[in-house]
Design a protein around this motif. Structure first.
Motif, PDB file in Angstrom:
ATOM      1  N   VAL A 110       0.845  -1.189   0.000  1.00  0.00           N
ATOM      2  CA  VAL A 110       0.000   0.000   0.000  1.00  0.00           C
ATOM      3  C   VAL A 110       0.883   1.243   0.000  1.00  0.00           C
ATOM      4  O   VAL A 110       1.941   1.277   0.632  1.00  0.00           O
ATOM      5  CB  VAL A 110      -0.932   0.010   1.234  1.00  0.00           C
ATOM      6  N   SER A 111       0.456   2.254  -0.720  1.00  0.00           N
ATOM      7  CA  SER A 111       1.156   3.532  -0.781  1.00  0.00           C
ATOM      8  C   SER A 111       0.246   4.633  -0.240  1.00  0.00           C
ATOM      9  O   SER A 111      -0.934   4.710  -0.603  1.00  0.00           O
ATOM     10  CB  SER A 111       1.560   3.846  -2.222  1.00  0.00           C
ATOM     11  N   LEU A 112       0.784   5.487   0.636  1.00  0.00           N
ATOM     12  CA  LEU A 112       0.063   6.638   1.176  1.00  0.00           C
ATOM     13  C   LEU A 112       0.632   7.905   0.565  1.00  0.00           C
ATOM     14  O   LEU A 112       1.856   8.035   0.417  1.00  0.00           O
ATOM     15  CB  LEU A 112       0.195   6.696   2.700  1.00  0.00           C
ATOM     16  N   GLY A 113      -0.223   8.840   0.202  1.00  0.00           N
ATOM     17  CA  GLY A 113       0.308  10.027  -0.458  1.00  0.00           C
ATOM     18  C   GLY A 113      -0.583  11.248  -0.348  1.00  0.00           C
ATOM     19  O   GLY A 113      -1.690  11.210   0.196  1.00  0.00           O
ATOM     20  N   VAL A 114      -0.067  12.347  -0.871  1.00  0.00           N
ATOM     21  CA  VAL A 114      -0.816  13.596  -0.968  1.00  0.00           C
ATOM     22  C   VAL A 114      -0.562  14.191  -2.353  1.00  0.00           C
ATOM     23  O   VAL A 114       0.476  13.941  -2.977  1.00  0.00           O
ATOM     24  CB  VAL A 114      -0.412  14.622   0.114  1.00  0.00           C
ATOM     25  N   SER A 138       3.961  -3.551   3.018  1.00  0.00           N
ATOM     26  CA  SER A 138       2.820  -4.067   3.775  1.00  0.00           C
ATOM     27  C   SER A 138       2.121  -5.252   3.116  1.00  0.00           C
ATOM     28  O   SER A 138       1.163  -5.782   3.666  1.00  0.00           O
ATOM     29  CB  SER A 138       1.798  -2.940   3.969  1.00  0.00           C
ATOM     30  N   GLY A 139       2.576  -5.658   1.941  1.00  0.00           N
ATOM     31  CA  GLY A 139       1.908  -6.733   1.222  1.00  0.00           C
ATOM     32  C   GLY A 139       2.234  -8.101   1.774  1.00  0.00           C
ATOM     33  O   GLY A 139       3.046  -8.262   2.697  1.00  0.00           O
ATOM     34  N   THR A 140       1.592  -9.123   1.222  1.00  0.00           N
ATOM     35  CA  THR A 140       1.912 -10.492   1.605  1.00  0.00           C
ATOM     36  C   THR A 140       3.294 -10.864   1.068  1.00  0.00           C
ATOM     37  O   THR A 140       3.841 -10.205   0.183  1.00  0.00           O
ATOM     38  CB  THR A 140       0.845 -11.464   1.083  1.00  0.00           C
ATOM     39  N   ALA A 141       3.875 -11.929   1.601  1.00  0.00           N
ATOM     40  CA  ALA A 141       5.289 -12.235   1.394  1.00  0.00           C
ATOM     41  C   ALA A 141       5.713 -12.237  -0.074  1.00  0.00           C
ATOM     42  O   ALA A 141       6.752 -11.692  -0.440  1.00  0.00           O
ATOM     43  CB  ALA A 141       5.621 -13.575   2.053  1.00  0.00           C
ATOM     44  N   ALA A 142       4.920 -12.848  -0.946  1.00  0.00           N
ATOM     45  CA  ALA A 142       5.313 -12.986  -2.347  1.00  0.00           C
ATOM     46  C   ALA A 142       5.366 -11.646  -3.084  1.00  0.00           C
ATOM     47  O   ALA A 142       6.044 -11.525  -4.110  1.00  0.00           O
ATOM     48  CB  ALA A 142       4.353 -13.924  -3.070  1.00  0.00           C
ATOM     49  N   PHE A 143       4.688 -10.628  -2.554  1.00  0.00           N
ATOM     50  CA  PHE A 143       4.580  -9.358  -3.271  1.00  0.00           C
ATOM     51  C   PHE A 143       5.076  -8.165  -2.448  1.00  0.00           C
ATOM     52  O   PHE A 143       4.922  -7.025  -2.868  1.00  0.00           O
ATOM     53  CB  PHE A 143       3.120  -9.123  -3.680  1.00  0.00           C
ATOM     54  N   GLY A 147      11.621  -3.262   1.454  1.00  0.00           N
ATOM     55  CA  GLY A 147      11.757  -2.124   2.356  1.00  0.00           C
ATOM     56  C   GLY A 147      10.841  -1.001   1.915  1.00  0.00           C
ATOM     57  O   GLY A 147      10.265  -1.034   0.828  1.00  0.00           O
ATOM     58  N   LYS A 148      10.698  -0.005   2.784  1.00  0.00           N
ATOM     59  CA  LYS A 148       9.853   1.138   2.449  1.00  0.00           C
ATOM     60  C   LYS A 148      10.517   1.991   1.389  1.00  0.00           C
ATOM     61  O   LYS A 148      11.736   2.050   1.276  1.00  0.00           O
ATOM     62  CB  LYS A 148       9.565   1.973   3.697  1.00  0.00           C
ATOM     63  N   GLY A 149       9.686   2.667   0.582  1.00  0.00           N
ATOM     64  CA  GLY A 149      10.197   3.562  -0.454  1.00  0.00           C
ATOM     65  C   GLY A 149       9.332   4.801  -0.535  1.00  0.00           C
ATOM     66  O   GLY A 149       8.494   5.071   0.330  1.00  0.00           O
ATOM     67  N   GLY A 150       9.524   5.549  -1.593  1.00  0.00           N
ATOM     68  CA  GLY A 150       8.736   6.763  -1.767  1.00  0.00           C
ATOM     69  C   GLY A 150       9.006   7.388  -3.118  1.00  0.00           C
ATOM     70  O   GLY A 150       9.901   6.962  -3.861  1.00  0.00           O
ATOM     71  N   SER A 151       8.210   8.391  -3.459  1.00  0.00           N
ATOM     72  CA  SER A 151       8.390   9.071  -4.738  1.00  0.00           C
ATOM     73  C   SER A 151       7.900  10.507  -4.640  1.00  0.00           C
ATOM     74  O   SER A 151       7.065  10.844  -3.793  1.00  0.00           O
ATOM     75  CB  SER A 151       7.631   8.344  -5.865  1.00  0.00           C
ATOM     76  N   LEU A 152       8.434  11.346  -5.524  1.00  0.00           N
ATOM     77  CA  LEU A 152       8.025  12.740  -5.655  1.00  0.00           C
ATOM     78  C   LEU A 152       7.899  13.038  -7.144  1.00  0.00           C
ATOM     79  O   LEU A 152       8.843  12.808  -7.901  1.00  0.00           O
ATOM     80  CB  LEU A 152       9.045  13.672  -5.018  1.00  0.00           C
TER      81      LEU A 152
END
Length: 262
Positions: A110-114, A138-143, A147-152
């Motif tokens: 899941v991605s959270l954003g503004v 936050s996904g299930t193991a196969a997907f 680690g956490k990431g982000g974008s702008l």
């Protein structure tokens, strides 16, 4: 009496024009890769959901990926919105050259954003919006990402003659590769759209969701075509087809979607 009606009409024309200008209509970030620069509006909620299929052949094997990409948009003000995005339910079927088959099922991260609508179009200047996202592992193991990431990203849109529109979206992403190493990649999308009437639009597009070194997965790039149709002012159906342009990208992908504004 005719003079009275004339006066009422003259006084009402500006109000009528304003009502037409402010017509409430769903504006989506799909099915093209380039995001819209607009937000949904204060107190509004919009869901953009879909079914997607990817097909890829690599090293003599075949892989099919089924997903349900979904974007939820919540209007915080006339210029800001909050966003929750995911590829949803996932299923990957892999056929290896030896005749074996492996199937993985689960849920994507899941991605959270503004999104901030920073400027309206003004002459030669485009309408612009800025998007920031935090990608959760936050996904299930196969997907699940390693680690956490982000974008702008910056979305810029120009209105062109002939009911054409040009959209450009450069950006940067921060994530981890399969070995857990952090890296930064570039993002780029360019889309040319055509409004054929008040309900129907189509587009062609070049997209590069990832521009990176080979050791981090390389560049992923596609050529896309698609269309969207408004069933009502607040309900849209759409579809798009993408062709991978290099070996790092799935050969073909297809999506069909439904978007509703509340």
């Amino acid at each position: 009496m005719p003079r009275l009606w004339t006066a009422v009409l003259l006084l009402g024309l500006p109000l009528l024009a304003h009502a037409v200008e402010e017509k409430d209509q769903v504006v989506t970030d799909r099915p093209d890769f380039v995001e819209s620069s607009n937000v949904v509006g204060a107190g509004r909620f919009q869901i953009e959901t879909s079914f997607a299929l990817e097909r890829d052949k690599a090293h003599g094997g075949k892989q099919r990926t089924y997903s349900t990409p979904t974007l939820l948009r919540f209007g915080l003000s006339d210029n800001w919105e909050a966003r929750i995005e995911t590829d949803g339910r996932m299923r990957v079927v892999t056929d290896d050259p030896g005749g074996g088959r492996q199937t993985d099922n689960g849920y994507a991260d899941v991605s959270l954003g503004v999104k901030w609508h920073m400027a309206d179009a003004d002459g030669a200047l485009p309408s612009m919006g800025v998007l920031a996202h935090l990608d959760l592992d936050s996904g299930t193991a196969a997907f699940r990402a390693p680690g956490k990431g982000g974008s702008l990203r910056l979305a810029a849109e120009w209105e062109l003659p002939g009911d054409l529109g040009l959209g450009v979206m450069p950006g940067l992403a921060w994530q981890r590769d399969d070995n857990g190493a952090r890296y930064t990649s570039a993002i780029l999308g360019v889309v040319l759209g055509k409004e054929w009437n008040e309900r129907f639009r189509s587009f062609i597009e070049y997209s590069a969701p990832q521009i990176a070194r080979g050791r981090h997965g390389g560049t992923v790039t596609t050529f896309d075509v698609g269309a969207a149709y408004l069933l009502t002012d607040l309900v849209q159906v759409d579809s798009a087809l993408s062709r991978g342009l290099n070996r790092n990208t799935p050969d073909w992908s297809w999506t069909v979607g439904l978007s509703i504004k509340f």
